[in-house]
Design a protein around this motif. Sequence first.
Motif, PDB file in Angstrom:
ATOM      1  N   GLY A  89      42.973  46.844  36.766  1.00 30.70           N
ATOM      2  CA  GLY A  89      43.823  46.568  36.346  1.00 30.70           C
ATOM      3  C   GLY A  89      44.842  45.744  37.690  1.00 30.70           C
ATOM      4  O   GLY A  89      44.838  45.126  38.161  1.00 30.70           O
ATOM      5  N   GLN A 148      44.453  36.882  47.484  1.00 35.69           N
ATOM      6  CA  GLN A 148      43.297  36.346  47.099  1.00 35.69           C
ATOM      7  C   GLN A 148      43.021  34.599  47.751  1.00 35.69           C
ATOM      8  O   GLN A 148      41.886  34.808  48.179  1.00 35.69           O
ATOM      9  CB  GLN A 148      43.499  36.073  45.337  1.00 35.69           C
ATOM     10  CG  GLN A 148      43.684  37.503  44.734  1.00 35.69           C
ATOM     11  CD  GLN A 148      43.302  38.847  45.128  1.00 35.69           C
ATOM     12  OE1 GLN A 148      41.717  38.645  45.823  1.00 35.69           O
ATOM     13  NE2 GLN A 148      42.917  39.977  44.251  1.00 35.69           N
ATOM     14  N   ARG A 160      45.296  31.965  39.310  1.00 37.49           N
ATOM     15  CA  ARG A 160      46.096  33.547  39.845  1.00 37.49           C
ATOM     16  C   ARG A 160      46.884  33.099  39.285  1.00 37.49           C
ATOM     17  O   ARG A 160      47.900  32.037  39.183  1.00 37.49           O
ATOM     18  CB  ARG A 160      46.400  33.369  40.801  1.00 37.49           C
ATOM     19  CG  ARG A 160      44.520  34.277  42.057  1.00 37.49           C
ATOM     20  CD  ARG A 160      44.181  35.380  41.832  1.00 37.49           C
ATOM     21  NE  ARG A 160      45.163  36.233  41.983  1.00 37.49           N
ATOM     22  CZ  ARG A 160      45.265  38.072  41.702  1.00 37.49           C
ATOM     23  NH1 ARG A 160      44.028  38.138  40.838  1.00 37.49           N
ATOM     24  NH2 ARG A 160      45.945  38.245  42.223  1.00 37.49           N
ATOM     25  N   ASP A 184      43.901  41.562  49.771  1.00 36.08           N
ATOM     26  CA  ASP A 184      42.517  41.109  49.415  1.00 36.08           C
ATOM     27  C   ASP A 184      42.510  39.874  49.833  1.00 36.08           C
ATOM     28  O   ASP A 184      43.384  38.527  49.049  1.00 36.08           O
ATOM     29  CB  ASP A 184      42.261  41.889  47.872  1.00 36.08           C
ATOM     30  CG  ASP A 184      42.473  43.438  48.136  1.00 36.08           C
ATOM     31  OD1 ASP A 184      42.632  43.526  48.551  1.00 36.08           O
ATOM     32  OD2 ASP A 184      42.075  44.103  46.700  1.00 36.08           O
TER      33      ASP A 184
HETATM   34  C1  LIG Z   1      39.974  45.717  41.224  1.00 40.71           C
HETATM   35  S1  LIG Z   1      40.494  44.444  41.504  1.00 40.71           S
HETATM   36  C2  LIG Z   1      41.759  43.387  41.603  1.00 40.71           C
HETATM   37  C3  LIG Z   1      43.314  44.376  42.073  1.00 40.71           C
HETATM   38  C4  LIG Z   1      44.639  43.227  41.697  1.00 40.71           C
HETATM   39  N1  LIG Z   1      44.551  43.096  40.234  1.00 40.71           N
HETATM   40  C5  LIG Z   1      44.732  41.995  41.583  1.00 40.71           C
HETATM   41  O1  LIG Z   1      43.881  41.147  41.319  1.00 40.71           O
HETATM   42  O2  LIG Z   1      45.287  41.292  42.908  1.00 40.71           O
HETATM   43  C6  LIG Z   1      40.738  44.317  43.205  1.00 40.71           C
HETATM   44  C7  LIG Z   1      39.738  42.713  44.181  1.00 40.71           C
HETATM   45  O3  LIG Z   1      38.546  43.147  43.675  1.00 40.71           O
HETATM   46  C8  LIG Z   1      38.101  40.878  44.294  1.00 40.71           C
HETATM   47  N2  LIG Z   1      37.511  40.418  43.333  1.00 40.71           N
HETATM   48  C9  LIG Z   1      37.040  40.920  42.367  1.00 40.71           C
HETATM   49  N3  LIG Z   1      36.617  39.959  41.014  1.00 40.71           N
HETATM   50  C10 LIG Z   1      36.119  39.762  42.159  1.00 40.71           C
HETATM   51  C11 LIG Z   1      35.180  39.152  42.506  1.00 40.71           C
HETATM   52  N4  LIG Z   1      34.412  38.489  41.121  1.00 40.71           N
HETATM   53  N5  LIG Z   1      34.157  38.201  43.185  1.00 40.71           N
HETATM   54  C12 LIG Z   1      34.940  39.111  44.781  1.00 40.71           C
HETATM   55  N6  LIG Z   1      35.834  39.560  44.918  1.00 40.71           N
HETATM   56  C13 LIG Z   1      36.727  39.727  43.770  1.00 40.71           C
HETATM   57  C14 LIG Z   1      39.739  41.150  44.551  1.00 40.71           C
HETATM   58  O4  LIG Z   1      39.920  40.554  45.882  1.00 40.71           O
HETATM   59  C15 LIG Z   1      40.923  42.392  43.909  1.00 40.71           C
HETATM   60  O5  LIG Z   1      41.775  42.274  44.752  1.00 40.71           O
END
Ligand SMILES: C[S@@+](CC[C@H](N)C(=O)[O-])C[C@H]1O[C@@H](n2cnc3c(N)ncnc32)[C@H](O)[C@@H]1O
Length: 387
Positions: A89, A148, A160, A184
């Motif tokens: 989230g 991202q 995004r 990230d």
């Molecule tokens: C809990 S998630 C989201 C954090 C935050 N809500 C965001 O979107 O920046 C943590 C990280 O998982 C990575 N992530 C989520 N889905 C992914 C996917 N399908 N493939 C690769 N990385 C993913 C993203 O880089 C994200 O920042």
Amino acid sequence: MKSKTRIPAAEQPLSRAGTDGKANAGNVPFGIYIHWPFCKSRCPYCDFYKEVRKNVDQESIVSKYIDTLNSYRPLTGDKTVTSIFFGGGTPSLIKPCLIEKLISHIQKSWPCAADIEISLEANPNTDTPTLFPDLKTAGVNRLSLGVQALNDADLKLLGRTHNLKQALDSLGMVLQTFDNHSADLIYARPGQRSEDWEKELEQISGFGLKHISLYQLTIEEGTVFAGKGIRPLEENAAAEMYSFTDNFLNRHGYPKYEVSNFAVPGFRSRHNLIYWQGGDYIGIGMSAQGRIRAGEKIYAQEYGQPLEILTPEERAEELVIMGLRLTDGLDKSLFRQRCGLDFNSFVNQKNLSTLVEHGFLEDGKAFVRATPKGFLVLNKMIEELCS
Ligand SMILES: C[S@@+](CC[C@H](N)C(=O)[O-])C[C@H]1O[C@@H](n2cnc3c(N)ncnc32)[C@H](O)[C@@H]1O
Ligand code: SF4
């Protein structure tokens, strides 16, 4: 993984004082994860649990979280909290005054380490210009920004809600406000060229961040990307991009310490290390979970569910899966401390020897670790060790 043993509510140790009675016997770190499941919109690749709602009653959710924290206090005993992690989230949507309320409640309820790490994941498009200083005032001391991608076309492709300017502005604010920070990025995007990724790597490693997480795009079932038939990068190309990324960041001051995580020495994510090294943690909020070793018992905690007991073998398997993700590898004495079993007796001896012989694993007296070649087939290797 084998199924866990469910224990009736009456037998749960919630009303018993603690565990070992001392602050983290054997210095086992103890973390608290707080999940905020709400997002402004759904990213087409993401399969994390989330809800997109206009009106979220933040106050009542936080009070429920506080009640839940209280309910786990007897289970954890006087373990010293070494980290708190607000994950999502989108936890940067929580009002900073409520973040402060949660942090101060934890600090009043548990002994906390003097150098406690308090991380929060933020999305770059905040409507509040003072958000980052406000979060710092609330007690957050490590900010992880979901950048991202570092170009507008790919940010759009990833669905995004922020653009490049917002990402760079937010990064600037984060760097100005916090001493400990991370970003990230997702790579191996559809159509992404290696030379473009190299430019982004150059850029992201040049900001002075203390930590960088780089995830290869995975196409998860049920996501918009999966529905559109978008395919992950072909195996060899993905392996090549992974090794390139690893070498690039190593040369630029960010040695890899976990499959997808790179840090300036001294700035590894202490909270995430708890998962990888098998420490104690509890999870609050939908889909959050924890593991607590109390005396001889290992509890699996899941938000809103009764506690369950894990067998030593079940925990051992988790420890192998998590521990081999670290470049330092799995610490055999920690393994024994966390599940009570001997590593070499637990794993499949024949497969272990073959993996060592073929250069996928190094098996030392104290540690067992994946070689660079082993990192490329980590899941397969873990399967063989646990078979
Ligand atoms: C809990 S998630 C989201 C954090 C935050 N809500 C965001 O979107 O920046 C943590 C990280 O998982 C990575 N992530 C989520 N889905 C992914 C996917 N399908 N493939 C690769 N990385 C993913 C993203 O880089 C994200 O920042
Ligand atoms: S990637 Fe982050 S912002 Fe996007 S839907 Fe998932 S959790 Fe929400």
